[in-house]
Design a protein around this motif. Sequence first.
Motif: not given
Length: 180
Positions: A138-142
């Motif tokens: 995940l990065r930036d909740n994506e």
Amino acid sequence: LLLVGALLWRSVTLEREQIRQRIVQVLEALTADVDRDMERRIALLETLSTSPLLLAEDWPGFYKQAKDSLRGRAYIVLTGRDGRQIINTFVPYGEQPQMTGDPATLQRILQTREPVVSDLFTSLVVKRPVYNISIPVLRDNEVRYVMSLGLLPEGLSALLESQSLPPDWSAAIWDGKGVT
């Protein structure tokens, strides 16, 4: 004769119950071993997912780090959201297939954002049936990437053998599609 019949019936009933209890014990031990093995492998993937090299998208550096961490026991595949393989430690850096050979796992992770153990599928690089243990990165909740640990099913044989089953017993492990 009636007493002998009752004693035989009782003996068979007791033996059947003992066998059932032994099967339950073996099944619980095997399940616990498989769960521990999967959790250990997920922990490895989660550790790699925090690598500064991955964050910096230093693909040659991350390839080397991932390959070194496995010491040849399995292989790592890093896939983008679109299914394109970024690295695959089974082959030399830059020689990975263009797309993932396991799109079903990619879709499940994009939907659930949870670790997934795949069904058996034929690997594009190993050219044999394999299964993946995969996690979302995940990065930036994506979900930015999917990191998978590619494993041969023969590795599960050691888990079965560690149960020391009686020689007249048979055991099998199958995937979600019923493939043994």
